[in-house]
Design an enzyme around this catalytic site. Structure first.
Site: not given
Length: 428
Positions: A21, A125, A265
């Site tokens: 990321v 997240t 994820c």
């Protein structure tokens, strides 16, 4: 509104965390703004300084094009920055509870460099409320600065799809948010510099946090449905893919496929909302059940291979089993939370002689981090061949190449349903 936001005029960006990321962000911003890419892993920093990304998410030529990007493993290098973007992992612990330690550590680190007017944006997240209920108090306590008076925060969830070279960072709409309406506009304008697909300014940080976590929950629930259908159809003697293709002839049938759901994820994020939901007194049955269904697929695959071996007079103990694929998804070197590796461990614990083959995986990392030996090229003479990860190299194999890995009585199981049906004994 307190002190003016420094990032509004001349952003100098510090990216905290240079994984799949953080690095693309650092490179994108580094083409037009001063950027310090920080990571606590000195080896990672040395690799990037040398111009290469071993995760293969960023090309060498893109690294070279980020002329205003510097890399550092010393927090002092972040002192010139006025805008910090936190992109550290948010995993779960052994009890499937959110592990916010990397996020807390990043906040603690930033308190040493945070100054009046600075902006901290989080991309990791999390469950709704984390930014303002966990991160902000840490930043305030460590820096002595007052939230929304001396410093500000934003949240813009990452949406990177590892291994997807068609939809890159700039091609994916970016959800943005800020701790005040003015901050939200600054955050949104910052990302509009690098996101050609546009941005979506959320009404609050909590809305942006919730939007991210439900993206992966939706996929988890939909995959759980087709996984449960696969378990039912297996008992009915019906081929799952045949059913899905027939149902897919209607325009509004969603094209999900069964599989082993892992990674950092889809296999992790639902637990974050489960945790938060339980903390406010609601037990989300559907999300919990979806996780349970998806978690039992590995055992189902292992059991089917064992049954097929037994039908040919071969016990699982001592059987030579070739598992093709070690990473959590196709055409990607990431091994985190890989269900293919769980399958390898399950076969090994049953006494099988397992060879795990993956041309994408780093064999050193696989052994050090996961305790599994991985080879790049398959050998021959295996009693069972299990296609666990549909890498392009495996999708392209001919019938002759597939059969060369086994023998006349080899069991072939296709988890991903990508090989021609007549070549395999069963598929999920």
């Amino acid at each position: 509104m307190g002190i003016a936001i420094s990032a509004a005029d001349r952003p100098v960006i510090g990216i905290v965390g240079l994984g799949y990321v953080g690095l693309p962000l650092a490179v994108a911003f580094g083409r037009q703004l001063p950027v310090v890419g920080f990571d606590i892993d000195a080896r990672r920093v040395a690799e990037l300084r040398a111009g290469h990304d071993h995760t293969l998410e960023t090309r060498d030529e893109d690294l070279a094009a980020a002329v205003q990007l510097d890399f550092a493993d010393d927090p002092a290098a972040l002192l010139p920055c006025n805008t910090y973007i936190v992109t550290v992992p948010t995993p779960i612990d052994a009890h499937e509870q959110p592990d916010l330690e990397p996020l807390r550590s990043a906040c603690t680190l930033l308190t040493c460099v945070l100054r009046p007017g600075d902006l901290v944006i989080f991309e990791s997240t999390v469950y709704p409320g984390t930014t303002e209920e966990v991160c902000v108090p840490l930043l305030e306590a460590g820096s002595g600065l007052q939230f929304n008076q001396d410093f500000y925060v934003g949240y813009s969830p990452e949406r990177i799809n590892p291994g997807d070279h068609a939809r890159r960072l700039a091609d994916i709409c970016k959800v943005t948010s800020g701790s005040t309406p003015e901050v939200a506009q600054v955050v949104d304008a910052l990302y509009r510099r690098i996101i050609t697909a546009g941005t979506w300014l959320a009404s609050s940080i909590k809305v942006a946090e919730a939007a991210k976590v439900i993206e992966n929950i939706q996929r988890d629930v939909n995959i759980a449905l087709v996984n449960e259908l696969a378990l039912i159809f297996d008992r009915l003697g019906i081929d799952t893919l045949d059913v899905l293709e027939a149902a897919g002839s209607k325009w509004n049938f969603l094209p999900f496929r069964p599989g082993m759901v892992g990674g950092h994820c889809i296999g992790v994020d639902p637990y974050y909302l489960l945790h938060k939901s339980m903390s406010v007194g609601y037990h989300p049955d559907l999300i919990h059940t979806a996780r349970s269904v998806n978690n039992r697929v590995v055992a189902h695959v292992a059991g089917k291979v064992q049954q097929l071996l037994a039908s040919r007079g071969k016990a699982i103990a001592g059987a030579r089993i070739l598992v093709l694929g070690a990473t959590f998804k196709e055409d990607c070197p990431d091994l985190r939370n890989s269900r293919a590796l769980d399958l390898v461990r399950r076969f090994s614990s049953a006494g099988a002689q397992v060879t795990c083959c993956d041309p994408w995986a780093d064999p050193v990392l696989a052994l050090q981090q996961e305790g599994v030996q991985v080879v790049a090229d398959p050998s021959s003479g295996h009693d069972a061949i299990v296609l666990a990860v549909a890498h392009a190299q495996y999708r392209a194999l001919s019938a002759e190449q597939i059969h060369a890995m086994g023998h006349a009585n080899t069991v072939i199981y296709d988890v991903k349903s990508v090989w021609p049906r007549h070549l395999v004994d069963e598929r999920l």
